[in-house]
Scaffold this motif. Sequence first.
Motif, mmCIF file in Angstrom:
data_model
loop_
_atom_site.group_PDB
_atom_site.id
_atom_site.type_symbol
_atom_site.label_atom_id
_atom_site.label_comp_id
_atom_site.label_asym_id
_atom_site.label_seq_id
_atom_site.Cartn_x
_atom_site.Cartn_y
_atom_site.Cartn_z
ATOM 1 N N LEU A 43 0.854 -1.100 -0.031
ATOM 2 C CA LEU A 43 0.004 -0.022 0.214
ATOM 3 C C LEU A 43 0.881 1.202 0.007
ATOM 4 O O LEU A 43 0.438 2.342 -0.637
ATOM 5 C CB LEU A 43 -0.968 -0.081 1.307
ATOM 6 N N LEU A 44 2.017 1.196 0.622
ATOM 7 C CA LEU A 44 3.037 2.291 0.723
ATOM 8 C C LEU A 44 3.525 2.698 -0.775
ATOM 9 O O LEU A 44 3.725 3.569 -0.894
ATOM 10 C CB LEU A 44 4.031 2.176 1.756
ATOM 11 N N GLN A 45 3.562 1.660 -1.349
ATOM 12 C CA GLN A 45 4.034 1.740 -2.822
ATOM 13 C C GLN A 45 3.321 2.062 -3.869
ATOM 14 O O GLN A 45 3.577 2.557 -4.927
ATOM 15 C CB GLN A 45 4.554 0.154 -3.213
ATOM 16 N N SER A 46 2.054 2.258 -3.462
ATOM 17 C CA SER A 46 0.807 2.587 -4.346
ATOM 18 C C SER A 46 0.563 3.960 -4.312
ATOM 19 O O SER A 46 0.776 4.706 -3.130
ATOM 20 C CB SER A 46 -0.457 1.890 -3.764
ATOM 21 N N ASN A 47 0.490 4.572 -5.486
ATOM 22 C CA ASN A 47 -0.022 6.138 -5.587
ATOM 23 C C ASN A 47 -1.382 6.493 -5.166
ATOM 24 O O ASN A 47 -1.566 7.566 -4.488
ATOM 25 C CB ASN A 47 0.338 6.575 -6.982
ATOM 26 N N ALA A 48 -2.153 5.441 -5.152
ATOM 27 C CA ALA A 48 -3.560 5.676 -4.637
ATOM 28 C C ALA A 48 -3.983 4.324 -3.979
ATOM 29 O O ALA A 48 -4.422 3.671 -4.721
ATOM 30 C CB ALA A 48 -4.477 5.995 -5.782
#
Length: 356
Positions: A43-48
């Motif tokens: 989730l931290l790697q996701s932009n959204a």
Amino acid sequence: MVTKAPSRPRRWNSALNAFATSADSPFPDHYDLAAERKIVWHLLQSNAPDPADPFFARYELYCEREQSLKHMQAMYAARQSADALVPINDARKIKALGQLAAQVEDTMELHTVHAMRLFLGLAIRPGESGSPSAGGKRVAAALRALWSLSGNDNPYADWALIEVSNRIAEVRKLISAQQKRMLGKLDELKQKGLSYSILQAREPAKVRLGFVSPYGFMIALLLVEVDGYARIVKSAQYRDLISSQEGHQALQAVKHKCRSIFERAVYWQKYLTQDALIQLTRLDFLPTAQALAQARVNTIKKLFGAVPKDIFMGLKQPRHTKRHLNLSEAEYRLLEAVPLVAEAVSVNPEMIQLLP
């Protein structure tokens, strides 16, 4: 034979309302920030980040705790690492303290030309040849330069400071013994009814020191002891306890030792501060050192020989040093394996010019 069971991998609770804990956590509930980062890493790697993700709630909690930790660290910095009970306004005052400084100028009072000449040194008259003699001022500056080099992890600067300090201690010990012997003779006169005082100058010279290193004051202390010794020798000579020749020889012996120390200190400083050697460090002695570093080692060994092992390893340190290195066990073992006594390595002479 008892075999140790393999350790099991750490498991994290995947429940939405749970979180990993750690005993060294900065949070009261032992929230483990590093462990939770691994869990919500996708989730931290996701932009959204997707709110429908089963770990989204833990992701939000992680973000809150991360900001909370940053705030705690900012408060810690603002408090200057002080105890949490100390008000921030009080803790910040540590930055305003500055360095310690003398309230009055340091001076030295000398009564004899013997000590004064050691302080002044002796220059050569313009147009004439000869060898100048370094004075206390010049020697103090040389030792200050060597003291600074010790902060660069230069083993030869350490060696120089140790050698000079030891030789000064030997001269002071000699002065103390000779002075005690002569004072004993003078005290015998008092027991026989002769009252006396130690000779002193009608107008002693009061000189400003301006030293900014402990080694400068080491030189000043040596000079005032030479001055006191010279006054006692002259007092004993004046009262016929020793001959003029004995008094002259006693003073010359001490002055010769002092000049020898002074010249040696200047010699150390002259070469160690040359452009070709000023960057010398212990790392230059490692087998993996570059060619220019090896050239510095080659040159310094030709000039001064191999540095003693205990000094190279930091087991024996100068009385005052600027070196503040904490070597790891691996680095210590690597330095310990350096063959200091072996012949200097062969290097390209164009890399460095041997100093005259």
